[in-house]
Design a protein around this motif. Structure first.
Motif, PDB file in Angstrom:
ATOM      1  N   SER A 508       0.765  -1.327  -0.190  1.00 14.68           N
ATOM      2  CA  SER A 508      -0.188  -0.076   0.166  1.00 14.68           C
ATOM      3  C   SER A 508       0.719   0.774   0.005  1.00 14.68           C
ATOM      4  O   SER A 508       1.416   1.580   0.593  1.00 14.68           O
ATOM      5  CB  SER A 508      -1.144  -0.327   1.471  1.00 14.68           C
ATOM      6  N   LYS A 579     -10.205   4.925  -3.507  1.00 14.04           N
ATOM      7  CA  LYS A 579      -8.880   4.256  -3.376  1.00 14.04           C
ATOM      8  C   LYS A 579      -8.546   4.919  -2.381  1.00 14.04           C
ATOM      9  O   LYS A 579      -7.184   4.735  -1.476  1.00 14.04           O
ATOM     10  CB  LYS A 579      -8.119   4.362  -4.622  1.00 14.04           C
ATOM     11  N   LYS A 583      -5.848   3.490   1.373  1.00 11.20           N
ATOM     12  CA  LYS A 583      -5.171   3.630   1.239  1.00 11.20           C
ATOM     13  C   LYS A 583      -4.661   3.978   2.605  1.00 11.20           C
ATOM     14  O   LYS A 583      -3.547   3.900   4.212  1.00 11.20           O
ATOM     15  CB  LYS A 583      -4.195   4.509   0.149  1.00 11.20           C
ATOM     16  N   ASP A 595      -7.064  -6.838  -2.360  1.00 13.92           N
ATOM     17  CA  ASP A 595      -7.229  -6.300  -3.934  1.00 13.92           C
ATOM     18  C   ASP A 595      -7.699  -8.133  -3.932  1.00 13.92           C
ATOM     19  O   ASP A 595      -7.134  -8.543  -4.727  1.00 13.92           O
ATOM     20  CB  ASP A 595      -6.325  -6.481  -4.452  1.00 13.92           C
ATOM     21  N   SER A 597     -10.991  -7.346  -6.294  1.00 15.22           N
ATOM     22  CA  SER A 597     -11.333  -6.745  -7.453  1.00 15.22           C
ATOM     23  C   SER A 597     -11.579  -7.122  -8.502  1.00 15.22           C
ATOM     24  O   SER A 597     -10.859  -8.281  -8.463  1.00 15.22           O
ATOM     25  CB  SER A 597     -10.894  -5.425  -7.605  1.00 15.22           C
ATOM     26  N   TRP A 631      -9.873  -5.412   0.031  1.00 12.74           N
ATOM     27  CA  TRP A 631      -9.984  -4.289  -0.895  1.00 12.74           C
ATOM     28  C   TRP A 631     -11.032  -4.760  -2.116  1.00 12.74           C
ATOM     29  O   TRP A 631     -10.443  -5.453  -2.502  1.00 12.74           O
ATOM     30  CB  TRP A 631      -9.372  -2.830  -1.138  1.00 12.74           C
ATOM     31  N   GLY A 633     -12.660  -3.532  -5.333  1.00 10.87           N
ATOM     32  CA  GLY A 633     -13.019  -1.449  -6.661  1.00 10.87           C
ATOM     33  C   GLY A 633     -13.757  -2.102  -7.027  1.00 10.87           C
ATOM     34  O   GLY A 633     -13.992  -3.352  -7.627  1.00 10.87           O
ATOM     35  N   THR A 677     -15.680  -0.387  -2.894  1.00 11.04           N
ATOM     36  CA  THR A 677     -15.768   0.911  -3.684  1.00 11.04           C
ATOM     37  C   THR A 677     -16.800   0.644  -5.103  1.00 11.04           C
ATOM     38  O   THR A 677     -16.192   0.418  -5.559  1.00 11.04           O
ATOM     39  CB  THR A 677     -14.448   1.800  -4.167  1.00 11.04           C
TER      40      THR A 677
END
Length: 822
Positions: A508, A579, A583, A595, A597, A631, A633, A677
């Protein structure tokens, strides 16, 4: 500041803490859920929340700077307790106000506080105390990534012959020299033209007085303009329209202050080492000097109890079980009869409780069969008719710390020992209690054997230890399904390496949460009075991330007791900094970034078994290397209503079921958080999305105040004092509809290296940014309204809309009643 100054700050903080603890009890009483009572209830909650925030700020400073090790241990408990209470009060505010960002501007005004007091302080020990762990983890990650770089094929650049390279360099150098020569010749030509013109027109001759007057005019005009500018600047600084010119001067003082803070932290380490050595030494001396005598004294006391019980009852007693406290009851100042009665009553109470529970369950089943529908209605009605705060888990912890401070440290004369050093008397008392507990357990084992021998020798029967009846119902309720460990035979390092190699565990970027700049909403209460729903500002979003993400993940003690939040969804248009906030959470807490996503999942771990293995790997490694942030996305893709044709090969919904199952298995103490997100949540199925993400934070485009602060902060960071001549207010007005990302892009495109070098000759003008802003696509009002309409369909949004409708209905009732008699 000295240790004495911090001690005075601690004393004053406990005065405030006592006042806050006195206000806790009235909040537990239910309040009618009417408009006026609701407002007073929210006001009390808000004021308590703000006071606890201030107290959290003080305790963070004290724990960071106090040197005395024993005081720091108490301060750590108080700091965690106050932080947890802040989280509880935030949840209560959301429940009462039905909004993730309650408006506290009127409370700030009444309490004579500033918007800076709304800032959620992040305890400094989150990063300081795990710096070594973070360093080791960073080195391990860097090592794996470097190995991957060596294995991956390097980019091949086209080769050039040496002669061709020399020719290319020569042509570039000759062109540069030619440009310089042309500029030099142009300047010479201009000078020649100027001289020729002066020769043709002739020079104007001044007398000595005229020349002196002309020079004086120019010089006095220059001095006066300089004085006027300086006076205007001081006036603007005085009224607060410009930052103070002395802001640059205290940089030296700030450096000295930060150096002092660092020195105190080094002192903390030294004193902690001294304290640990003293702890070991004190334990050894107590065991050598007082341990044997204490052990013999305990044995004699228990033997005396045996004899007295035998004299009273004619038989030796049953030895108390360890779950009942063992021989602790005997060591208290009680007669054998009292001890025996207590043991019997405890056993009887346990049996009675079991009988009562079974009866209650039978009665509940009968009542449910008779009145199922009615009970549900009455329960819902009671919940709607009353407002009250849930019992706190942190208030008892704060109360215990406050009492310890009063008993040990309040009005204490520390002149006998140096202030930063530990107190040996307090240490000896503490270790004596621990030693007594250890010796008591050892003595219990020995005396149980002795009692068994006495039973066989005198009473001719075996001893039966008195046990507490087991609560079967409680055991069944506590059972949970455990997730099967698919990688039980693999070490944690290999799992970590695998996730790094496949790109699921990433390094990150370092982003501080304070870099997410924005101003608070100053007119929230006014908008509420005007029956307009206020939208959260950038400041509110930052505060929510600090409360929901950073404070919970930063400390295991806070996370284990605070209201559990497993997942957050950030919803807003592109460029809002979603984002960046993810972070920032990783930076402030030292968390790993995973990640998951949909774009990152493509062509990795195919099939159902592959997805199951992937989710298992991610959540297992996230638990092993806590804290962790997972996370996702474009989170809406996992819950598509209809998958687009171009994304069918990607299969974005394949992780949906396993993700929800893994989230349910997270319990208090597992510092793992899922942060999604999304900029197009309308494409997702509402039920599945809201079931997975417990908190949904809407991020609308910034208002005028936030845009002004953002422009000012970014420009001052780039050009410093040169930004003062800019009309930032005009820039904030013109950039309405643009996101923070757009503003940052415009600033970066204007402030190139060449433009920064020209600032001394050509100052910045606001119009320079307009052309670059015009090239960017703003967030139109229709897009924002669509996001708001979607948000009002979420569970919290529905409640908010229902409350506003109920309030409108209550206001219209009196007007109708007045019209009836006419």
């Amino acid at each position: 500041m000295s240790e004495g100054a911090y001690q005075r700050l601690w004393d004053s903080s406990h005065v405030t803490l006592q006042e806050l603890l006195d206000q806790e009890q009235p909040l537990l009483e239910p309040v009618p859920n009417r408009e006026r009572e609701r407002q007073s209830f929210q006001y009390r909650l808000s004021s308590l929340y703000l006071y606890y925030l201030g107290l959290l700020r003080r305790f963070d400073t004290l724990y960071d700077q106090m040197v005395q090790p024993q005081k720091r241990r108490l301060l750590r408990r108080l700091l965690d307790g106050v932080a947890g209470r802040v989280l509880e009060l935030k949840d209560e505010l959301v429940r009462a106000d039905l909004s993730e960002s309650p408006c506290l501007d009127h409370v700030l005004h009444d309490l004579k506080l500033t918007p800076a007091d709304l800032e959620v302080p992040i305890p400094k020990y989150f990063q300081l105390e795990q710096s070594s762990i973070l360093r080791e983890r960073g080195l391990m990650l860097a090592e794996i990534l470097s190995k991957m770089e060596t294995l991956s094929p390097k980019e091949s650049f086209p080769e050039m012959h040496r002669t061709n390279a020399i020719i290319l360099l020569q042509s570039a150098e000759r062109a540069r020299q030619g440009r310089l020569r042309a500029a030099f010749m142009r300047e010479i030509r201009r000078e020649e033209e100027r001289d020729q013109k002066m020769r043709e027109d002739g020079r104007h001759k001044f007398s000595q007085d005229q020349a002196a007057i002309t020079i004086q005019k120019v010089w006095r005009g220059y001095l006066q303009r300089k004085r006027t500018l300086q006076d205007r600047k001081t006036e603007m600084e005085f009224i607060g329209m410009l930052p103070s010119s002395t802001q640059g001067a205290p940089s030296g003082f700030n450096a000295v202050a930060s150096l002092g803070d660092s020195v105190r932290r080094l002192l903390q380490v030294e004193k902690e080492e001294e304290y640990q050595l003293a702890v070991v030494k004190t334990q050894d001396t107590l065991k050598e000097t007082e341990g044997p005598d204490l052990k013999e004294k305990m044995k004699e006391q228990i033997r005396q109890w045996f004899i007295e019980c035998h004299a009273l009852t004619g038989r030796f007693p049953d030895y108390p079980d360890e779950s009942l406290g063992g021989s602790y009851m005997i060591f208290a100042d009680k007669t054998p009869e009292q001890v025996k009665m207590e043991l019997e009553t405890q056993a009887q109470e346990g049996k009675k409780k079991d009988q009562e529970k079974t009866k209650e369950k039978e009665n509940e089943k009968k009542e449910k069969k008779k009145k199922k529908g009615k009970e549900d209605k009455t329960k819902g009605g009671e919940a709607d008719l009353t407002l009250k705060v849930m019992p706190s888990k942190f208030v008892p912890m704060i109360n215990a710390g406050h009492e310890e401070y009063i008993n040990l440290w309040k009005n204490r004369d520390d002149s006998m020992y140096p202030n930063p050093s530990f107190d040996p008397e307090t240490l000896r008392e503490e270790k004596r209690k621990e030693m007594e507990q250890e010796i008591r357990i050892q003595v219990d084992e020995l005396m149980r054997q002795e009692l068994k021998a006495l039973h066989l020798a005198v009473d001719k029967e075996e001893a039966r230890p008195l046990k507490v009846p087991k609560n079967k119902a409680g055991k069944k309720a506590g059972k949970k399904k455990k997730d099967k460990d698919l990688t039980f035979d693999r070490p944690a390092d290999s799992l970590f390496k695998e996730l790094v190699m496949f790109g699921f565990l990433k390094k990150s970027e370092t982003v501080a949460l304070k870099d997410y700049v924005g101003d608070c909403l100053y007119l929230g209460s006014t908008l509420n009075l005007a029956k307009k729903l206020p939208m959260p500002s950038l400041f509110d979003i930052r505060q929510n991330i600090a409360l929901y993400g950073v404070l919970r993940l930063g400390s295991p003690d806070i996370h284990s007791m605070a209201p559990l939040i497993r997942s957050i969804l950030l919803v807003g248009p592109p460029g809002m900094g979603k984002k960046m906030l993810v972070k920032a959470v990783c930076t402030e807490t030292g968390a790993n970034l995973f990640d998951l996503s949909p774009d990152n999942l493509q062509d990795k771990y195919p099939g159902k078994a592959g997805v199951q293995m992937l989710v298992h790997l991610v959540f297992k490694v996230a638990r092993l290397f806590q804290p962790s942030v997972i996370w996702i996305g474009n989170a809406e893709k996992n819950f598509y209503k209809k998958v687009p044709k171009e994304e069918k090969e990607m299969d974005p919904k394949r992780i949906k079921k396993d993700l929800t199952k893994a989230l349910r298995l997270l319990s208090p103490g597992d510092r793992v958080m899922l942060i999604g997100t999304s900029d197009r949540p309308q494409l997702a199925e509402m039920k599945g999305l809201c079931r997975t993400y417990e908190r949904i934070l809407l991020m609308p485009r910034p208002d005028y105040a936030s845009r002004y602060v953002l422009w000012k902060h970014m420009l001052e960071a780039q050009v410093g004092q040169a930004a003062q001549s800019l009309d930032i207010s005009a820039l904030a007005m013109v950039s309405d509809g643009y996101t923070p990302g757009h503003i940052v892009q415009a600033i970066q495109s204007v402030l190139t290296e060449r433009r920064l070098l020209q600032l001394s000759k050509r100052p910045l003008v606001a119009s320079e940014f307009l052309g670059h802003l015009a090239k960017l696509e703003p967030v139109y009002r229709e897009e924002e309204e669509a996001l708001k309409d979607w948000y009002f369909k979420t569970p919290l949004g529905k409640k908010m809309m229902k409350l506003s409708k109920d309030q409108d209905a209550e206001e219209t009732k009196p007007t109708k009643e007045k019209k009836k008699p006419k």
